[in-house]
Design a protein around this motif. Sequence first.
Motif, PDB file in Angstrom:
ATOM      1  N   LEU A 136      -1.857  -9.338  -1.809  1.00 44.13           N
ATOM      2  CA  LEU A 136      -2.595  -8.087  -1.715  1.00 44.13           C
ATOM      3  C   LEU A 136      -3.128  -7.695  -3.084  1.00 44.13           C
ATOM      4  O   LEU A 136      -2.473  -7.927  -4.096  1.00 44.13           O
ATOM      5  CB  LEU A 136      -1.688  -6.973  -1.187  1.00 44.13           C
ATOM      6  CG  LEU A 136      -1.000  -7.216   0.148  1.00 44.13           C
ATOM      7  CD1 LEU A 136      -0.222  -5.968   0.552  1.00 44.13           C
ATOM      8  CD2 LEU A 136      -1.977  -7.631   1.217  1.00 44.13           C
ATOM      9  N   GLY A 171      -4.952  -8.153   3.133  1.00 39.50           N
ATOM     10  CA  GLY A 171      -4.092  -8.175   4.311  1.00 39.50           C
ATOM     11  C   GLY A 171      -4.614  -9.145   5.356  1.00 39.50           C
ATOM     12  O   GLY A 171      -5.701  -9.715   5.222  1.00 39.50           O
ATOM     13  N   THR A 214      -3.985  -1.556   4.006  1.00 36.84           N
ATOM     14  CA  THR A 214      -4.435  -2.821   4.565  1.00 36.84           C
ATOM     15  C   THR A 214      -3.335  -3.342   5.493  1.00 36.84           C
ATOM     16  O   THR A 214      -2.150  -3.266   5.172  1.00 36.84           O
ATOM     17  CB  THR A 214      -4.780  -3.840   3.457  1.00 36.84           C
ATOM     18  OG1 THR A 214      -5.341  -5.018   4.031  1.00 36.84           O
ATOM     19  CG2 THR A 214      -3.567  -4.219   2.616  1.00 36.84           C
ATOM     20  N   GLU A 269      -7.358  -1.303  -1.349  1.00 40.01           N
ATOM     21  CA  GLU A 269      -6.508  -2.463  -1.078  1.00 40.01           C
ATOM     22  C   GLU A 269      -7.307  -3.537  -0.351  1.00 40.01           C
ATOM     23  O   GLU A 269      -8.237  -3.237   0.409  1.00 40.01           O
ATOM     24  CB  GLU A 269      -5.317  -2.080  -0.190  1.00 40.01           C
ATOM     25  CG  GLU A 269      -4.426  -0.990  -0.720  1.00 40.01           C
ATOM     26  CD  GLU A 269      -4.799   0.386  -0.187  1.00 40.01           C
ATOM     27  OE1 GLU A 269      -3.924   1.276  -0.183  1.00 40.01           O
ATOM     28  OE2 GLU A 269      -5.961   0.565   0.234  1.00 40.01           O
ATOM     29  N   SER A 270      -6.914  -4.768  -0.578  1.00 35.23           N
ATOM     30  CA  SER A 270      -7.501  -5.896   0.145  1.00 35.23           C
ATOM     31  C   SER A 270      -6.468  -7.005   0.216  1.00 35.23           C
ATOM     32  O   SER A 270      -5.459  -6.977  -0.493  1.00 35.23           O
ATOM     33  CB  SER A 270      -8.782  -6.381  -0.528  1.00 35.23           C
ATOM     34  OG  SER A 270      -8.507  -6.824  -1.838  1.00 35.23           O
TER      35      SER A 270
END
Length: 126
Positions: free
Chosen positions: A20, A9, A120, A6-7
Motif C-alpha cells: 500500500l 489495495g 483502499t 491511498e493506493s
Amino acid sequence: EVQLVESGGGLVQAGGSLRLSCSASGFTFDDYTIGWFRQAPGKAREGVSAITGSRNGRTYYLDSVKGRFTISSDNTKSTAYLQMNNLKPEDTAVYFCAAGSKRSYTPLGQGRYDYWGQGTQVTVSS
C-alpha cells in the motif's frame, strides 16, 4: 489543502503480498507521524502500524501483523508505504492512512491523527 491518497489495495490469495502507498500533500511530511489503520465490516477501526517523523523514524506494529507487515516512508516523495506479506483472510479490511502530530497519544491510537485518507480495500481470499 491537506490530502492523503491511498493506493495499492486489491484482491489477493492467502499467503500473498500487497504494498500500500499513501501519498501526502499540504503539510510538512517530516513533522508528522504516519499511521495505517484498518476497518473490517462490523468491527472498530484499529491501528496497524505507524512511523514517526524522520527525526527518529520509530516504527510501531499491531501484534497480529508483526513479522508480516513493514512500514516505511520516503520523505523526498512525501509517501508512506505498508508492505504486507503472508496475508491472511483476517487482514481483509479497508485500510486508511493518517497523519498526526498529537504526540501525547499512542501512535496506534486514532486520537493522535489530524488527517485521514479515504481508504483502499484489501481482500484476502482463503
